[in-house]
Each structure stands twice: as structure tokens, then as C-alpha cells.
Scaffold this active site. Structure first.
Site, PDB file in Angstrom:
ATOM      1  N   GLU A  36      68.011 -24.285 142.419  1.00 48.91           N
ATOM      2  CA  GLU A  36      68.585 -24.908 141.223  1.00 48.91           C
ATOM      3  C   GLU A  36      68.438 -23.976 140.029  1.00 48.91           C
ATOM      4  O   GLU A  36      67.361 -23.416 139.809  1.00 48.91           O
ATOM      5  CB  GLU A  36      67.853 -26.223 140.951  1.00 48.91           C
ATOM      6  CG  GLU A  36      68.391 -26.984 139.748  1.00 48.91           C
ATOM      7  CD  GLU A  36      67.567 -28.245 139.477  1.00 48.91           C
ATOM      8  OE1 GLU A  36      68.031 -29.336 139.828  1.00 48.91           O
ATOM      9  OE2 GLU A  36      66.464 -28.130 138.933  1.00 48.91           O
TER      10      GLU A  36
ATOM     11  N   TYR B  68      74.829 -26.261 134.618  1.00 48.34           N
ATOM     12  CA  TYR B  68      73.902 -26.655 135.674  1.00 48.34           C
ATOM     13  C   TYR B  68      74.509 -26.224 136.995  1.00 48.34           C
ATOM     14  O   TYR B  68      75.703 -26.421 137.245  1.00 48.34           O
ATOM     15  CB  TYR B  68      73.705 -28.175 135.663  1.00 48.34           C
ATOM     16  CG  TYR B  68      72.862 -28.654 136.822  1.00 48.34           C
ATOM     17  CD1 TYR B  68      71.484 -28.802 136.693  1.00 48.34           C
ATOM     18  CD2 TYR B  68      73.428 -28.943 138.074  1.00 48.34           C
ATOM     19  CE1 TYR B  68      70.701 -29.209 137.756  1.00 48.34           C
ATOM     20  CE2 TYR B  68      72.660 -29.343 139.140  1.00 48.34           C
ATOM     21  CZ  TYR B  68      71.299 -29.477 138.979  1.00 48.34           C
ATOM     22  OH  TYR B  68      70.523 -29.869 140.034  1.00 48.34           O
TER      23      TYR B  68
END
Lengths: 307, 371
Positions: free
Chosen positions: B188, B101
Site C-alpha cells: 500500500e 492512494y
């Protein structure tokens, strides 16, 4: 005494020749604010309400000693104007402009932190020390001198609550709008610290709203304060706001909701009003308890009733 | 403004971040053609702005053109979390060894960008334990130089000097360049997929700061507003549809929220959020009221605290609207601040509208009328 500004504060107006700049310069002068100069590039030699206009901030600081600058500059020019003011040595900036690009704010705040400047805003109505000095756009008539400090994110909601206080004869020491944007110069904690140290302030009103975590960040500091804090948080019934994807959820970890904020503040000993109209009553109760307390100012932190 | 995944991936490509091979399409036939050209199994991903797309059934795995066509047909007729699916992204299926992530966000508390990374990427990042998450505030004057990126990679337990570590380091620095270049509030990548020595951004979530759009003409406009909300945004008003019975108009976001709270407190529900802002003139007030009335609420509550806004101007606009739309929907007005007496006189004499000094009594009355 008051925080951040007083009757001595000499003020520069950046963007003084625009509609807003012109109108509010007149309003600030009428309030008694010591507005000494204005800046609009290309308008050197003009006067606005008798205030001389310069092309650059340095040109103004060469002729006047300036403590604070208020910015009515268009959003796209705010970064340049704010950096210009700080580079010229001004250490208190009030940025009224809304819709300033957030990355510009990051740069402004980074520079301000490095040189030790105080930024109020952007997207704020400014600061008012009733009866002494007003920097910004708040309607003058609602303020009245007294001992309640007010700090808020929202403009009209501040007017609503301050108007109520004044209508009930409860005056204010200083009223500060920290600004409604994601990145602003001063946090609630920064302003609460100043109120805690200010001898003219005896009770503080904190006006928050849903989103972000400014109220939660304030809670731990409030537990250390000797002065009572009363709060109102707007947005109890608002639908869940825009979420910033997963990253927003991670940063906030369930923070930002009405109930989370309310619980954090109440656990810190803050009395939270259900409605804006209830703030005045709670403040009056706090004030009367202070006056009834013979040890007030001596051992206040021990004698304060715990909620 | 949020961007669709395929737009985000185009930006990734522009900044040197690898993404899976793929193309967008809006018909099952082209979906099959794309799958044919990619060869092997493909991912078919609905292009909607909702998070939780995987769980919402918006992502399908298909083996070859025939299956792709079928899956595309189904997806194009579906909605994901309330969003209709109008566009699909067809991509090669990656052989993923590890999912990471990685994101950058503007953090109001530290007044800095913050890099967030975790070795536990994938669907459930919200449930990753706090101690597994790396949080690195970025000094904007320093930026995100290679040494810092290398250290982030090290903290992700990947050897920075390995081929994969080098690729990751490049992704981290490139992501920060993109973040600043497009004035993003959020970029993101979840998951950031490790496939051997190569690193792919398998998803893209980007939010661009609305206040900065004026200097990014090349970024396509994405609207996620309802029709009423679009109308309002054109007029510079801030409007959100809600599902209650009292129409609301106020000036300032804080006081508008407080007005909604009061209506709820007294036992009713607001039909909308409408903030006409500071310094609203007659035109803005009229248009705002039209939006509120269009939803046919049971009552309307107008709450104005005039600072720059002048109460008499607001009153004139209300009277005008009243003439045009009739009196079938009861209206309650609270006026305070600049020129409040003039405003009150106009409303009471010319339109017979109840005017209150206090927000609380006005809200109570509106709830009564709607009940």
C-alpha cells in the site's frame, strides 16, 4: 445422493508415501473410499496399503480412471502437484496441506476456474459423505448417514458439531470443509448451491468464523434457498484480528466482525446458534417442522416460517 | 509479517518506485546530521507497525538540524499506539500537489489480487466515499500489463500520456511486480504524492504472506509478538495474550475460538488463546500448558477433540505438568475423540482432575472454579 463425492468416486493420493499420506490412505480405505492409486515422485513401483504408487499423475491416469485427487504434498510443492493433477484431467482436488503460499493459491485457483475444476481447500480436513466415501483426514467415527448437509471453514469445530449431531441421532448427507485460508477454492455459496440441489439434503448447517467476508457473501444466496440453514459463528469474544492495513478495511468495509456476520445471516433467515452445543437442537426443530409439513417439497418456499 | 516503512521503501527503490530522499537513525545526534545533509525542512517519522501513525503523533515536521534533534529526542522516548519508538526515518519534505492512494491486496472473495486506487489519498482513506474508489481485480495469468496501468491512471483523472501520467503508469506496474515477487498479502502506498512531473511513494505499508517467508531469505524478520507469543510461535503453537482469568488450551483455531466464546457466555473471561493444532504430541501439549500456567490464571480449561490428536497423550502431558507445578491452579479437562477413555482414566486416577465429555459442562465448571 450426496454432493461432490460418492461410493463410486475413484481417488488418487498425492504425497501418499509421507506419514500423513500413508496413515490417512489406510483410514480412507478402511472407510470404504475407493483409493486406486498414489503419487510420490521417485517412488514408482512401491505400494502403500496395497495401493500402487506412481512417479507422476499422468502415469497414474494412464492406468486408472481417476475422479478426485487428495493432496498431502508439502506446502512448497502444492502448486506444482495441484497443477499436475488438473493438467492430467482430474477435476476434483482436495488440498489438505496447510501453510500453502497465498500467491500459489491464486495461481491454482485461476487455472482451476479456467478449466472448470473444483478445489476443496487448502487447509481443510476434506469431504465426508457418511457411509459412502471419505476424502481427507476427518475422524471416521463421528459421522453418521442422514439428511443434514454441513459446510465449514474450521476443522475441529466441524468435528465438535458433527459429533454432537451424531450423538443425538441426527445424520449427515455430506460434510465439507472449504478450508481455513484466505484464498480457498470453494466459497460457502458454491457448496450451499450443491446442497440446495441435492435431494438427500434437507437442512444445512453452516459453520463460520470471524474474519474475511465468506459468511456475508453467503447471505444473499441463502434468501433464495428453499432449504433451512442453521449457523454457528466462532469468535464472538476474540479480540479484533490482524487488520490488513487500510486496504483490508476498504475491501471489507466493516465486514468480518461477529456481529456483522450474525446480522447478515439472520436477516437472510438463518437461525444462528449462540453456542456450538445448541446447533443440534435447532437442526432437530427444523427437521421436525419439515416432517410435519404436508406440502414439504411442493411449496416449501411459501410455507416456510419466517423469522 | 508486516514490514516497517523504511524496509518497504527499500523494496520500492529496488523495483524502481521513487521515494523521498532519507535515512534511518536511532539517536537524536544522527537525526541532526541527516537533516543537515538533506537540507531544508524534513519529516521525522517514527518506525512503528501501527497504522494511524500521523494521528498518534508519530510524524513530526522539523526545520533544520536543531529542530530535528529536538523532535527526534522526544519521539525516541515516546510510544505510538502502544508501540515504543526505537527507530526514526528522516526524509526530505516534499512539495506535494496531489495525494493519491494505491494498493494491491489478496482478495479471498474473488480469489484474485485486487488493485485499489483513489484520487483522494492521504490520512483518511477509510472515509473516502465508495464511488471515489477504483477496484480492479487482476487476472494472475495476465498480470498487470502497461495497458491496464494506463487505464487505471485515466480513471484517476490524470492524462496517461502526460509526464506525470507516464510516471504513475510505471509505479502501478512496478507495484504489481513487487507484490508478486515478495509474495505480499498487501502493498500500500498512501499517500502516493504527485510533485510536478514526479511521483513519490511517501509511505510504504507491506505485509508479506507468512507461509511464503521460507522462499524470501533476503526479507528481514520483523516480530510484533509479545514474549509469550514468540515462545509459542517457536514451538509451532498459536498463542495470543488476552486479559481475562481463565487459561485456555484447545486443538484447532475454530474450537479454540468457540471455547473462548463459551467462557464469555457463562460470564467469565479468557486469559489467552492457545491453539495447539492438530496432531499435537506430549511435548507440544506440555509446552502449551506451561505457557498457559505462566500467566497465573484462576483456572485452566483444556478442550481437546482428538482426531489425529490422541487423548491419552494429552492426558499424560497434563499429569506430568501437574506433578511439576502442583495443584494450586484448578484445572478442568474436556476430552473427546481418539482414545478418550484411556485419557480420562489417566487424568482421574493419576491426577484427580475433573474430566468432562461435553465442552459446555467443562466450560461451566471452569467458570465456577474461577469465580
Amino acid at each position: 445422493m450426496s454432493i461432490l463425492i460418492d461410493e463410486q468416486t475413484s481417488v488418487l493420493v498425492q504425497g501418499i508415501t509421507g506419514n500423513q499420506g500413508r496413515f490417512h490412505t489406510q483410514q480412507m480405505l478402511a472407510y470404504g473410499t475407493n483409493v486406486v492409486a498414489g503419487v510420490t515422485p521417485g517412488r514408482c513401483g512401491m505400494e502403500v496399503e496395497g495401493v500402487p504408487v506412481f512417479d507422476t499423475v499422468r502415469a497414474a491416469t494412464e492406468e486408472y480412471s481417476i475422479d478426485a485427487s487428495v493432496l498431502f504434498t508439502p506446502a512448497a510443492a502444492v502448486k506444482d502437484a495441484a497443477l499436475e493433477a488438473m493438467e492430467a484431467g482430474i477435476r476434483t482436488l482436495v488440498i489438505i496441506t496447510e501453510h500453502v503460499p497465498v500467491h500459489d493459491c491464486l495461481e491454482i485457483m485461476a487455472y482451476a476456474d479456467r478449466i472448470g475444476a473444483t478445489i476443496i481447500g487448502p487447509n481443510t480436513y476434506g469431504i465426508v459423505s457418511p457411509g459412502r466415501c471419505k476424502i481427507g483426514i476427518a475422524p471416521s467415527s463421528i459421522f453418521f448417514p442422514g439428511s443434514v448437509g454441513v459446510v465449514a471453514r474450521s476443522g475441529t469445530l466441524s468435528y465438535e458439531i458433527v459429533g454432537n449431531l451424531t450423538a443425538s441421532g441426527v445424520g449427515q448427507s455430506t460434510v465439507v470443509g472449504i478450508g481455513g485460508d484466505r484464498v480457498v477454492g470453494q466459497s460457502f455459496v458454491d457448496i450451499l448451491r450443491l446442497f440446495e440441489a441435492d435431494s438427500a439434503t434437507s437442512v444445512v448447517v453452516l459453520i463460520g468464523e470471524i474474519g474475511g467476508s465468506a459468511e456475508e457473501e453467503a447471505a444473499p444466496y441463502i434468501t433464495q434457498m428453499t432449504k433451512p440453514v442453521v449457523a454457528y459463528i466462532a469468535g464472538q469474544s476474540a479480540p479484533p484480528g490482524k487488520r490488513m492495513g487500510h486496504a483490508g478495511a476498504i475491501i471489507e468495509r466493516g465486514r468480518g466482525t461477529y456481529h456483522h456476520k450474525r446480522r447478515a445471516l439472520e436477516e437472510a433467515g438463518v437461525r444462528v446458534a449462540e453456542l456450538p452445543s445448541q446447533v443440534t437442537g435447532i437442526v432437530q426443530t427444523e427437521l421436525s417442522m419439515l416432517h410435519a409439513d404436508p406440502f414439504y417439497g411442493l411449496i416449501w418456499s411459501f410455507s416456510r416460517p419466517q423469522q | 509479517m508486516r514490514l516497517f516503512e523504511y524496509m518497504g521503501k527499500q523494496l520500492f527503490i529496488d523495483f524502481g518506485i521513487r521515494v523521498p530522499r532519507g535515512m534511518v537513525c536511532d539517536t537524536p545526534k544522527t537525526a541532526a546530521q541527516i537533516a543537515q545533509r538533506l537540507g531544508g525542512p524534513v519529516m521525522i517519522k517514527a518506525q512503528v507497525l501501527s497504522g494511524k501513525r500521523g494521528k498518534g503523533g508519530g510524524i513530526r515536521l522539523a526545520d533544520g538540524p536543531k529542530e530535528s534533534k529536538l523532535a527526534a529526542e522526544q519521539l525516541l522516548q515516546s510510544t505510538v499506539q502502544g508501540f515504543p519508538v526505537e527507530l526514526l526515518l528522516i526524509e526530505e519534505k516534499l512539495a506535494i500537489e496531489q495525494e493519491l492512494y494505491l494498493s494491491l491486496i489478496v482478495d479471498g472473495v474473488s480469489k484474485k489480487p485486487v488493485l485499489i486506487a483513489s484520487a483522494q489519498g492521504g490520512m483518511d482513506i477509510e472515509n473516502v466515499p465508495e464511488e471515489q474508489i477504483i477496484r480492479q481485480p487482476i487476472d494472475v495469468e495476465l498480470g498487470l500489463p502497461t495497458f491496464l496501468a494506463r487505464d487505471i491512471v485515466r480513471r484517476l483523472k490524470i492524462v496517461p500520456s502526460s509526464p506525470c501520467g507516464k510516471a504513475l503508469t510505471q509505479v502501478v506496474t512496478a507495484l504489481y511486480r513487487l507484490f508478486t515477487a515478495i509474495d505480499a498479502e498487501l502493498v500500500e502506498i498512501n499517500p502516493l504524492a504527485i510533485c510536478g512531473d514526479t511521483v513519490y511513494a511517501a509511505d510504504a505499508k507491506i505485509t508479506v504472506d507468512d507461509a511464503s517467508l521460507y522462499r524470501h531469505a533476503h526479507i528481514p524478520t520483523v516480530s510484533e509478538l509479545t514474549l509469550g507469543e514468540q515462545e509459542a510461535s517457536k514451538l509451532g503453537l498459536s498463542y495470543v495474550d488476552l486479559d481475562g482469568e481463565i487459561g485456555v488450551m484447545a486443538n484447532g483455531a475454530g474450537i479454540t475460538m468457540a471455547t473462548l466464546d463459551m467462557i464469555t457466555y457463562f460470564g467469565s473471561k479468557p486469559a489467552n488463546f492457545l491453539d495447539i493444532g492438530g496432531g499435537a504430541n506430549q511435548e507440544a501439549t506440555r509446552k502449551g500448558l506451561e505457557l498457559v500456567l505462566a500467566k497465573q490464571p484462576k483456572a485452566v480449561l483444556v478442550n481437546i477433540f482428538g482426531g489425529i490428536t490422541r487423548c491419552d497423550e494429552v492426558a499424560q502431558a497434563i499429569v506430568g505438568i501437574r506433578r511439576q507445578y502442583g495443584k494450586s491452579i484448578p484445572m478442568v479437562v474436556r476430552l473427546a475423540g481418539t482414545n478418550q477413555d484411556a485419557g480420562r482414566a489417566i487424568l482421574e486416577k493419576e491426577a484427580g482432575i475433573e474430566v468432562f465429555d461435553l465442552m459446555q459442562t467443562a466450560a461451566q465448571r471452569a467458570v465456577e472454579l474461577a469465580g
